[in-house]
Design an enzyme around this catalytic site. Structure first.
Site, mmCIF file in Angstrom:
data_model
loop_
_atom_site.group_PDB
_atom_site.id
_atom_site.type_symbol
_atom_site.label_atom_id
_atom_site.label_comp_id
_atom_site.label_asym_id
_atom_site.label_seq_id
_atom_site.Cartn_x
_atom_site.Cartn_y
_atom_site.Cartn_z
ATOM 1 N N SER A 191 0.859 -1.200 0.000
ATOM 2 C CA SER A 191 0.000 0.000 0.000
ATOM 3 C C SER A 191 0.883 1.233 0.000
ATOM 4 O O SER A 191 2.039 1.178 0.449
ATOM 5 C CB SER A 191 -0.873 0.006 1.256
ATOM 6 N N TYR A 204 -2.338 -1.058 10.735
ATOM 7 C CA TYR A 204 -2.370 -1.415 9.308
ATOM 8 C C TYR A 204 -1.125 -0.935 8.561
ATOM 9 O O TYR A 204 -0.492 -1.720 7.839
ATOM 10 C CB TYR A 204 -3.625 -0.815 8.679
HETATM 11 P P1 NAD Z 1 -11.695 -5.816 -0.067
HETATM 12 O O1 NAD Z 1 -12.401 -5.656 1.212
HETATM 13 O O2 NAD Z 1 -12.509 -5.945 -1.287
HETATM 14 O O3 NAD Z 1 -10.706 -7.046 -0.009
HETATM 15 C C1 NAD Z 1 -10.089 -7.496 1.158
HETATM 16 C C2 NAD Z 1 -10.377 -8.959 1.264
HETATM 17 O O4 NAD Z 1 -9.570 -9.499 2.301
HETATM 18 C C3 NAD Z 1 -11.796 -9.315 1.650
HETATM 19 O O5 NAD Z 1 -12.616 -9.426 0.514
HETATM 20 C C4 NAD Z 1 -11.635 -10.636 2.351
HETATM 21 O O6 NAD Z 1 -11.943 -11.691 1.487
HETATM 22 C C5 NAD Z 1 -10.160 -10.705 2.673
HETATM 23 N N1 NAD Z 1 -9.924 -10.981 4.084
HETATM 24 C C6 NAD Z 1 -9.909 -10.119 5.116
HETATM 25 N N2 NAD Z 1 -9.667 -10.778 6.266
HETATM 26 C C7 NAD Z 1 -9.519 -12.087 5.947
HETATM 27 C C8 NAD Z 1 -9.251 -13.261 6.683
HETATM 28 N N3 NAD Z 1 -9.052 -13.242 8.004
HETATM 29 N N4 NAD Z 1 -9.205 -14.436 6.014
HETATM 30 C C9 NAD Z 1 -9.401 -14.485 4.678
HETATM 31 N N5 NAD Z 1 -9.637 -13.400 3.933
HETATM 32 C C10 NAD Z 1 -9.698 -12.218 4.558
HETATM 33 O O7 NAD Z 1 -10.716 -4.562 -0.184
HETATM 34 P P2 NAD Z 1 -9.479 -4.238 -1.150
HETATM 35 O O8 NAD Z 1 -9.265 -2.801 -0.966
HETATM 36 O O9 NAD Z 1 -9.664 -4.795 -2.478
HETATM 37 O O10 NAD Z 1 -8.288 -4.961 -0.400
HETATM 38 C C11 NAD Z 1 -7.384 -5.813 -1.045
HETATM 39 C C12 NAD Z 1 -5.967 -5.504 -0.638
HETATM 40 O O11 NAD Z 1 -5.611 -4.213 -1.109
HETATM 41 C C13 NAD Z 1 -5.729 -5.479 0.873
HETATM 42 O O12 NAD Z 1 -4.510 -6.135 1.156
HETATM 43 C C14 NAD Z 1 -5.601 -4.004 1.166
HETATM 44 O O13 NAD Z 1 -4.800 -3.779 2.291
HETATM 45 C C15 NAD Z 1 -4.942 -3.527 -0.089
HETATM 46 N N6 NAD Z 1 -5.052 -2.086 -0.313
HETATM 47 C C16 NAD Z 1 -6.266 -1.504 -0.476
HETATM 48 C C17 NAD Z 1 -6.339 -0.131 -0.657
HETATM 49 C C18 NAD Z 1 -7.663 0.581 -0.826
HETATM 50 O O14 NAD Z 1 -7.686 1.819 -0.794
HETATM 51 N N7 NAD Z 1 -8.776 -0.102 -1.000
HETATM 52 C C19 NAD Z 1 -5.177 0.625 -0.705
HETATM 53 C C20 NAD Z 1 -3.950 -0.009 -0.547
HETATM 54 C C21 NAD Z 1 -3.908 -1.375 -0.344
#
Ligand code: NAD
Ligand code: MG
Length: 299
Positions: A191, A204
């Site tokens: 991230s 986080y």
């Molecule tokens: P999202 O909520 O769609 O995806 C996160 C997923 O993590 C969930 O759908 C869930 O299936 C999974 N998850 C969470 N806890 C879990 C557990 N204990 N066991 C199994 N699965 C679990 O959101 P996203 O934003 O697509 O997130 C995906 C990745 O992107 C994450 O690693 C997040 O940190 C990273 N990210 C997101 C952003 C943002 O702004 N959305 C920015 C930087 C990084």
């Protein structure tokens, strides 16, 4: 499918919705189907060209957000997929599984909680068994729960965030490496928070720094085995992670406003870089981190 695809030339400033958005609290982990506006995961636009034909990919967090966009893209590029998500995300997962099946590749759903080492091992073993091998490991699952101060972060939360974001990565990679052939790739999800930390993401943000470090170590280490390891570092992306406790609702309203592009990225805008890193096109790229940040560059 619409006539517009990922190659259609457009103005990136106006390509997708801009803030303000509605407040829209939901309990974690949140569902994409309840977001307003609904995120674009490339359902109607991603066109594949066989760039991952015959590959076998394990994707975590595949029901929604970035993971869903990656799963749709990988399927349309010809990869078989083992998809992990949490059991309570079944409704989101069902939509993705249907879309993957429509692409004519194999898909295996393995719901479960990555905070358990035993489950991480089972997930990898199941993927190998069901697909007859494993070439691509994509770690996308993540937990983000904002807290105003360090005093508000419980040990339980700290532990769960590190288990989900860091330990699961370690457990999955460790279980996968013995199965990976030369040419295989691992892609982790860091991230912008690894580099430019928000004061309300005290547990986080450090997990994302750990992911950057782990990616670089593993990338250098696995060169000997012909395995490449890279990470993607997204900026603000419109996914259920944010309104389900990742940000205060006042920040959800303004989400993406502070990056130069002035809007959040959509999951669909991340898919191509994961495809590139998974495919042989990126053969000289390893131990590297790629920003997809709307103009808020990695240092
Ligand atoms: P999202 O909520 O769609 O995806 C996160 C997923 O993590 C969930 O759908 C869930 O299936 C999974 N998850 C969470 N806890 C879990 C557990 N204990 N066991 C199994 N699965 C679990 O959101 P996203 O934003 O697509 O997130 C995906 C990745 O992107 C994450 O690693 C997040 O940190 C990273 N990210 C997101 C952003 C943002 O702004 N959305 C920015 C930087 C990084
Ligand atoms: Mg989800």
């Amino acid at each position: 499918m619409s006539s517009t695809n990922q190659y259609t030339m457009r103005d990136p400033v106006t390509q997708y919705p801009r803030p303000p958005f509605e407040k829209q609290p939901q309990p974690a982990p949140g569902l994409a189907r309840d977001m307003k506006p609904r995120p674009d995961h490339g359902e109607d636009s991603y066109v594949g060209f066989g760039r991952l034909k015959g590959r076998k990919a394990l994707i975590t967090g595949g029901d929604s957000g970035i993971g869903r966009a990656v799963a749709i893209a990988f399927a349309r590029e010809g990869a078989d997929i083992t998809l992990n998500f949490l059991p309570e995300e079944e409704e989101d997962a069902k939509e993705v599984l249907d879309l993957i099946r429509e692409s004519g590749v194999q898909v295996h759903a393995v719901p479960g909680d990555l905070k358990s080492e035993a489950f991480c091992n089972t997930l990898v073993e199941t993927a190998v068994k069901k697909m007859g091998g494993l070439d691509i490991v994509v770690n996308i699952a993540g937990k983000q729960a904002y807290q105003e101060t360090i005093m508000d972060i419980t040990t339980k939360q700290f532990d769960e965030t590190f288990k989900t974001n860091v330990y699961a990565l370690f457990w999955i990679c460790k279980a996968a490496v013995p199965h990976l052939p030369r040419g295989a790739t691992i892609i982790n999800t860091a991230s912008i928070q690894a580099y430019d930390q928000s004061p309300i993401l005290g547990d986080y943000a450090p997990t994302k720094s750990a992911i950057v470090g782990f990616t670089k170590v593993l990338g250098k280490q696995l060169v000997d085995k012909g395995i490449r390891v890279n990470a993607v570092a997204p900026g603000p992306i419109w996914t259920p992670l944010q309104p389900s406790g990742g940000q205060p609702q006042d920040k959800v309203k303004e989400f993406g406003k502070n990056v130069p592009l002035g809007r959040p990225g959509q999951p669909a805008e991340l898919a191509s870089i994961y495809v590139f890193l998974a495919s042989q096109e990126s053969s000289y790229v390893t131990a590297e981190v790629f920003g997809v940040t709307g103009g808020h560059p990695l240092p």
